[in-house]
Design an enzyme around this catalytic site. Sequence first.
Site, short mmCIF file in Angstrom:
data_model
loop_
_atom_site.label_atom_id
_atom_site.label_comp_id
_atom_site.label_asym_id
_atom_site.label_seq_id
_atom_site.Cartn_x
_atom_site.Cartn_y
_atom_site.Cartn_z
N GLU A 91 0.80 -1.20 0.00
CA GLU A 91 0.00 0.00 0.00
C GLU A 91 0.84 1.24 0.00
O GLU A 91 1.99 1.27 0.43
CB GLU A 91 -0.96 -0.07 1.17
CG GLU A 91 -0.85 1.03 2.13
CD GLU A 91 -1.79 0.83 3.27
OE1 GLU A 91 -2.93 0.41 3.10
OE2 GLU A 91 -1.35 1.10 4.38
N CYS A 345 0.97 5.06 11.91
CA CYS A 345 2.23 4.39 12.21
C CYS A 345 2.02 3.08 12.95
O CYS A 345 1.36 3.03 13.97
CB CYS A 345 3.08 5.33 13.05
SG CYS A 345 4.54 4.57 13.71
#
Length: 373
Positions: A91, A345
């Site tokens: 991605e 994250c």
Amino acid sequence: MGVGSIFDGPDVRAEFEKAGINTHFIPFIWKYVIKNPNCEWDDIPDLPSAAYSLLRSKFKTSTSSVDSVINSNDGVTTKLLVKLQNGAFVEAVIMRYDTRLGKYCGKPRPGGPRSTLCISSQVGCKMGCKFCATGSMGFKNNLSSGEIVEQLVHASCLSQIRNVVFMGMGEPLNNYSALVEAVRAMSGVPFQLSPKRITVSTVGIIHAINKLHKDLPGLNLAVSLHAPVQDVRCQIMPAARAFPLEKLMDALQVYQKNSMQKIFIEYIMLDGVNDEEQHAHQLGKLLETFDVVVNLIPFNPIGSLSQFRTSSEEKVLRFQKILRGVNNIRTTVRKQMGQDISGACGQLVVNLPDEKKPPNLGVTDIEDLVSRR
């Protein structure tokens, strides 16, 4: 050789040279394909006749495709799920900023809207960091330089990309040659991204850091440090055993001396593990001779995979205050983006799904500091 990506620069150049075709046509071909993503080779005007047959037999305009586009509720983060030629998924995440927001030196910031693209360099990752869901996947395979560049091509159809950060799936420096070729393509015609706007994040692959400035001068280096002492680092980052902290810091000293550039330090805040005041003082001491920016990253929960908890806001701010006040180190706290689409994250993992359900992917480390420079 199978059918490759037109954006695999070394392969394309080698085939053109072998066929006696001038390699100066390659940037022109790239520019046409970027502007016309669904084109056929015969649509491209003014190429030598030998080039058309070579392109048809050896290369595709794209070896990957965008499987889905997912927009975050934050209105500024978009996740592209990219399907590779081998059926695997990676991605890319687009993060949009408006640099006019906020102030700089007491004055309104110059500039305007701009986008940063976070891209993947591998399917999975062999580093096994315990706070990152990608580590649970293990390592599947490296991306070719063309597959890396194609993420930029796909994203450019949705937004004008100004910065690229190698902080998606994988350890970029473990796919070194493809990384180097991809960055060279991105910083050349027709993309023409300045190396200063490209950031590579690494857990600290020492032998690769030693080559990086020579191969890619001007590039931004971000180091996922996450602990100020070796034993804590090994506890949360098993790969750190192969890269002792003392040797890593020596390599970074040499890198900084040669490059004369700031180094970005990424530090994920884990409650009770690496976020105490003593850790802040140890980190400040470790970095006091460097020109760095420390980016403190709030930990993103990743379900049953993690034994960690998110540090309190008070702890994060106290940690920042020590680094700034005691050691005079520029320290920022990362703004979280795209958590609702697993685009923040540490949330990236592929749970390979049933046929109709797209993989739940995210980004390991998004460095937005480059966008705010």
